[in-house]
Design a protein around this motif. Structure first.
Motif, PDB file in Angstrom:
ATOM      1  N   UNK A 140       0.833  -1.195   0.000  1.00  0.00           N
ATOM      2  CA  UNK A 140       0.000   0.000   0.000  1.00  0.00           C
ATOM      3  C   UNK A 140       0.865   1.241   0.000  1.00  0.00           C
ATOM      4  N   UNK A 141       0.199   2.411   0.112  1.00  0.00           N
ATOM      5  CA  UNK A 141       0.938   3.660   0.160  1.00  0.00           C
ATOM      6  C   UNK A 141       1.068   4.360  -1.169  1.00  0.00           C
ATOM      7  N   UNK A 142       0.681   3.696  -2.284  1.00  0.00           N
ATOM      8  CA  UNK A 142       0.730   4.376  -3.584  1.00  0.00           C
ATOM      9  C   UNK A 142      -0.323   5.482  -3.602  1.00  0.00           C
ATOM     10  N   UNK A 143       0.061   6.672  -4.029  1.00  0.00           N
ATOM     11  CA  UNK A 143      -0.889   7.786  -4.169  1.00  0.00           C
ATOM     12  C   UNK A 143      -1.483   7.712  -5.573  1.00  0.00           C
ATOM     13  N   UNK A 144      -2.778   7.389  -5.632  1.00  0.00           N
ATOM     14  CA  UNK A 144      -3.468   7.222  -6.909  1.00  0.00           C
ATOM     15  C   UNK A 144      -4.162   8.532  -7.262  1.00  0.00           C
ATOM     16  N   UNK A 145      -3.996   8.958  -8.494  1.00  0.00           N
ATOM     17  CA  UNK A 145      -4.566  10.227  -8.945  1.00  0.00           C
ATOM     18  C   UNK A 145      -5.482   9.996 -10.141  1.00  0.00           C
ATOM     19  N   UNK A 146      -6.735  10.507 -10.045  1.00  0.00           N
ATOM     20  CA  UNK A 146      -7.692  10.472 -11.137  1.00  0.00           C
ATOM     21  C   UNK A 146      -7.897  11.887 -11.641  1.00  0.00           C
ATOM     22  N   UNK A 147      -7.793  12.094 -12.919  1.00  0.00           N
ATOM     23  CA  UNK A 147      -8.076  13.393 -13.521  1.00  0.00           C
ATOM     24  C   UNK A 147      -9.480  13.331 -14.128  1.00  0.00           C
ATOM     25  N   UNK A 148     -10.361  14.298 -13.723  1.00  0.00           N
ATOM     26  CA  UNK A 148     -11.766  14.292 -14.126  1.00  0.00           C
ATOM     27  C   UNK A 148     -12.107  15.625 -14.786  1.00  0.00           C
ATOM     28  N   UNK A 149     -12.872  15.550 -15.887  1.00  0.00           N
ATOM     29  CA  UNK A 149     -13.369  16.751 -16.540  1.00  0.00           C
ATOM     30  C   UNK A 149     -14.880  16.846 -16.304  1.00  0.00           C
ATOM     31  N   UNK A 150     -15.368  17.991 -15.765  1.00  0.00           N
ATOM     32  CA  UNK A 150     -16.797  18.203 -15.532  1.00  0.00           C
ATOM     33  C   UNK A 150     -17.281  19.334 -16.452  1.00  0.00           C
ATOM     34  N   UNK A 151     -18.602  19.552 -16.499  1.00  0.00           N
ATOM     35  CA  UNK A 151     -19.181  20.568 -17.392  1.00  0.00           C
ATOM     36  C   UNK A 151     -20.018  21.524 -16.564  1.00  0.00           C
ATOM     37  N   UNK A 152     -19.672  22.810 -16.618  1.00  0.00           N
ATOM     38  CA  UNK A 152     -20.362  23.805 -15.786  1.00  0.00           C
ATOM     39  C   UNK A 152     -21.689  24.257 -16.385  1.00  0.00           C
ATOM     40  N   UNK A 153     -21.842  24.178 -17.709  1.00  0.00           N
ATOM     41  CA  UNK A 153     -23.106  24.481 -18.369  1.00  0.00           C
ATOM     42  C   UNK A 153     -23.226  25.916 -18.846  1.00  0.00           C
ATOM     43  N   UNK A 154     -24.172  26.114 -19.768  1.00  0.00           N
ATOM     44  CA  UNK A 154     -24.501  27.440 -20.308  1.00  0.00           C
ATOM     45  C   UNK A 154     -26.012  27.566 -20.355  1.00  0.00           C
ATOM     46  N   UNK A 155     -26.496  28.769 -20.727  1.00  0.00           N
ATOM     47  CA  UNK A 155     -27.940  28.989 -20.811  1.00  0.00           C
ATOM     48  C   UNK A 155     -28.584  28.098 -21.865  1.00  0.00           C
ATOM     49  N   UNK A 156     -27.833  27.851 -22.921  1.00  0.00           N
ATOM     50  CA  UNK A 156     -28.392  27.010 -23.987  1.00  0.00           C
ATOM     51  C   UNK A 156     -28.192  25.533 -23.714  1.00  0.00           C
ATOM     52  N   UNK A 157     -27.205  25.181 -22.892  1.00  0.00           N
ATOM     53  CA  UNK A 157     -26.945  23.764 -22.584  1.00  0.00           C
ATOM     54  C   UNK A 157     -26.737  23.639 -21.076  1.00  0.00           C
ATOM     55  N   UNK A 158     -27.830  23.432 -20.345  1.00  0.00           N
ATOM     56  CA  UNK A 158     -27.736  23.352 -18.879  1.00  0.00           C
ATOM     57  C   UNK A 158     -26.844  22.188 -18.449  1.00  0.00           C
ATOM     58  N   UNK A 159     -26.447  22.221 -17.197  1.00  0.00           N
ATOM     59  CA  UNK A 159     -25.540  21.199 -16.669  1.00  0.00           C
ATOM     60  C   UNK A 159     -26.060  20.663 -15.347  1.00  0.00           C
ATOM     61  N   UNK A 160     -25.409  19.629 -14.863  1.00  0.00           N
ATOM     62  CA  UNK A 160     -25.728  19.060 -13.561  1.00  0.00           C
ATOM     63  C   UNK A 160     -25.517  20.105 -12.471  1.00  0.00           C
ATOM     64  N   UNK A 161     -24.464  20.866 -12.671  1.00  0.00           N
ATOM     65  CA  UNK A 161     -24.181  21.934 -11.710  1.00  0.00           C
ATOM     66  C   UNK A 161     -25.342  22.917 -11.640  1.00  0.00           C
ATOM     67  N   UNK A 162     -25.886  23.328 -12.818  1.00  0.00           N
ATOM     68  CA  UNK A 162     -26.986  24.290 -12.864  1.00  0.00           C
ATOM     69  C   UNK A 162     -28.271  23.677 -12.313  1.00  0.00           C
ATOM     70  N   UNK A 163     -28.389  22.313 -12.440  1.00  0.00           N
ATOM     71  CA  UNK A 163     -29.593  21.637 -11.954  1.00  0.00           C
ATOM     72  C   UNK A 163     -29.449  21.220 -10.492  1.00  0.00           C
ATOM     73  N   UNK A 164     -28.332  21.616  -9.883  1.00  0.00           N
ATOM     74  CA  UNK A 164     -28.078  21.283  -8.485  1.00  0.00           C
ATOM     75  C   UNK A 164     -28.018  19.769  -8.253  1.00  0.00           C
ATOM     76  N   UNK A 165     -27.529  19.052  -9.287  1.00  0.00           N
ATOM     77  CA  UNK A 165     -27.264  17.617  -9.143  1.00  0.00           C
ATOM     78  C   UNK A 165     -25.796  17.434  -8.761  1.00  0.00           C
ATOM     79  N   UNK A 166     -25.425  16.163  -8.541  1.00  0.00           N
ATOM     80  CA  UNK A 166     -24.036  15.934  -8.147  1.00  0.00           C
ATOM     81  C   UNK A 166     -23.094  16.478  -9.212  1.00  0.00           C
ATOM     82  N   UNK A 167     -22.068  17.200  -8.763  1.00  0.00           N
ATOM     83  CA  UNK A 167     -21.041  17.719  -9.655  1.00  0.00           C
ATOM     84  C   UNK A 167     -19.794  18.000  -8.834  1.00  0.00           C
ATOM     85  N   UNK A 168     -18.712  18.273  -9.535  1.00  0.00           N
ATOM     86  CA  UNK A 168     -17.445  18.498  -8.841  1.00  0.00           C
ATOM     87  C   UNK A 168     -17.197  19.971  -8.533  1.00  0.00           C
TER      88      UNK A 168
END
Length: 580
Positions: A104-132
């Motif tokens: 054990x002891x290995x530091x594991x790193x995950x890189x994640x891309x999320x989407x904040x959204x726009x007026x024309x294309x809403x996002x999870x963040x704008x809908x108050x759903x789970x987001x980063x």
């Protein structure tokens, strides 16, 4: 007009477009609600809940028509187009590392891309759903094979441009594959991580990858072998110096060095001295690197090299040979070199003896020559009691009056053991002859193969070799002279040079021989060549060996052949059985 108590029916009509394999279809999902009180313009507000379930063809988005009407009058309805869509999901773009040490002891790193959204294309963040973007508290659930579920906290870092880094520390786990699941701190498993529910992480076993040297002599007297052990997949340097054993006996560990970049631990250790009986594959065991686990590795314990007598250094009266005269009662000096006799091979000694059956010997001297196990020794031997024949030779090795070893082999592959010959030195040794019978009318070519026939060759050069048939009858012994055609050394025969041509000419190229007799003739040098290989000096023995060519005389009957020549002023005779 609607009243606040009217029951309102809302139908969502979902339409699936036609495909090459199916026609267009419509599915309806109904919900119920009530109208609100009228406002100043007599307008009513209706909160329409979404259907509890959508058609299967709407999994990735679809179009629907919303129909709103009183439950009491379906003809009075209003309609509105509605678009159903999926919010863009966070995407895992990289995972590093995907494997690590079982410690054990290995530091594991995950890189994640999320989407904040726009007026024309809403996002999870704008809908108050789970987001980063809202920095949720995360954890990792680790399932090692055959073990209870473990949890590890995970940290979230916003690295900008809608990119996030999730890091956590891998727990210890036995070698194999473990499943890592990302969840919120409240335990909600994140099922929508770009379709990645569980991350597989490979645990690599901590192993002794190599040992140098791969083998060695660690017998008593050797002082042990210095070796380096390389251990892979080590997460951190051990808190204390690991222990190393060989065949269950502790080694002396002098150095422990950990290299974080390649997660390798290097140990330097010296092996203990082990009994020679343990020679062969033995186990190296390293403890203290992985908690509760021993690391094993097979190592080859080499037995000390076998002792032997150097054939080329075996001398009798300062001459390189392995025979004494059975015709001479003088005491001879025997010198030899014993190899691989040294305390470092567990062969400490303080006395040597020479053993030859039926002979009396005395030790003159012995001396070690450096540190490679080479010992020179000198002895005297009284051969007066030795009948003609071969005798085994061995050197006894003693320590404190106890015989510990017998050295009883030459370093020769042609013949096993060590030997000495008591030889009748008055005559050459007849090895073979062809043919062994001949017609009474004479003229048959007789080929004799002799060993140690140097004097015979010398005397032939002076014309001092004669040949006769010796006849034994009731009236006595008579000899009828034959003729000596030629004498050639085996070395000259093998070289096929001018002397061979002269001998062949004297023998008339065996022209009168039948096929079977010609084969018998050729067997004589073949047997001589095989016999001289048993000599410690094959080249000299080949030169001394001779082929004697004689022709039989006309005779009525006979049983023996006699060859004579002059040696040291006296006639020498050689008799052998023959039939006429």
């Amino acid at each position: 007009a609607l009243t606040p108590t009217d029951v309102i029916t809302c139908d969502f009509n979902f339409t699936a477009a036609a495909t090459p394999t199916s026609a267009a279809t419509t599915e309806t999902r109904s919900v119920w609600t009530t109208a609100s009180a009228a406002d100043s313009s007599d307008a009513r507000t209706i909160d329409v809940p979404l259907p509890a379930a959508l058609p299967s063809f709407c999994a990735s988005g679809c179009s629907a028509t919303l129909f709103v009407y009183p439950a009491s009058d379906a003809a009075q309805h209003a309609s509105l187009p509605v678009e159903f869509f999926n919010y863009a999901r966070p995407a895992v773009t990289s995972v590093y590392p995907r494997k690590g040490s079982e410690q054990g002891g290995s530091v594991v790193s995950l890189t994640v891309e999320d989407y904040q959204g726009t007026a024309r294309q809403p996002s999870r963040y704008m809908a108050n759903l789970f987001n980063f973007f809202t920095a949720p508290a995360l954890k990792v659930e680790v399932q090692c094979e055959g073990e209870a579920l473990q949890e590890r906290g995970a940290s979230l870092t916003d690295t900008g441009n809608s990119m996030f880094e999730i890091t956590f520390t891998a727990p210890p786990c036995d070698a194999g594959v473990a499943n890592y699941t990302l969840a919120t701190s409240s335990g909600n498993v994140l099922l929508d991580m770009g379709g990645l529910k569980a991350l597989q992480f490979t645990y690599q076993g901590t192993v002794v990858s190599s040992v140098t040297p791969t083998s060695g002599m660690t017998n008593p007297g050797s002082a042990g072998v210095d070796m380096s052990l390389f251990i892979n997949n080590v997460q951190t340097a051990p808190a204390t110096t690991p222990t190393v054993t060989l065949a269950g006996v502790a080694c002396v560990v002098s150095l422990s060095t950990f290299t974080p970049d390649n997660r390798q631990l290097m140990l330097k250790a010296r092996t203990p001295e082990l009994a020679v009986a343990l020679a062969g594959k033995v186990s190296i065991v390293v403890s203290g690197v992985v908690a509760g686990k021993d690391l094993a590795f097979q190592w080859m314990y080499l037995a000390p090299p076998a002792m032997f007598l150097e054939a080329e250094s075996f001398t009798i009266d300062d001459t390189q040979r392995t025979w004494v005269s059975a015709s001479n009662s003088a005491t001879v000096k025997i010198a030899c070199v014993i190899r691989n006799l040294h305390a470092k091979f567990d062969r400490a000694f303080d006395a040597l003896t020479l053993d030859v059956p039926q002979a009396e010997t005395e030790t003159v001297s012995f001396r070690s020559m450096g540190d490679d196990g080479k010992v020179t020794a000198a002895f005297t031997l009284d051969a007066s009691a030795l009948p003609k024949g071969f005798y085994s030779v061995s050197v006894g090795v003693y320590k404190d009056g106890v015989r510990r070893f017998n050295v009883s082999a030459f370093d020769l592959s042609a013949r096993a053991g060590a030997w000495m010959e008591a030889r009748d030195t008055t005559l050459p040794r007849l090895l073979s002859a062809a043919p062994t019978e001949a017609p009474a009318q004479g003229g048959t070519l007789l080929l004799l193969g002799l060993l140690e026939a140097k004097t015979l060759q010398e005397q032939f050069a002076f014309g001092a070799v004669s040949f006769a048939l010796r006849l034994e009858s009731g009236s006595g012994v008579t000899e009828v002279a034959g003729s000596v055609a030629h004498v050639i050394s085996l070395a000259d025969y093998n070289a096929r040079g001018g002397k061979y041509a002269a001998a062949a000419s004297a023998a008339e190229h065996f022209a009168q021989a039948s096929e079977s007799l010609f084969t018998a003739y050729l067997s004589i040098p073949t047997m001589l060549n095989a016999e001289v290989l048993f000599s410690t000096t094959p080249t000299q023995a080949t030169s001394d060996a001779a082929l004697l060519l004689v022709r039989t005389p006309l005779i009525a009957a006979g049983e023996k052949l006699r060859v004579s020549w002059r040696k040291a002023g006296a006639m020498q005779y050689h008799d052998f059985a023959f039939s006429v």
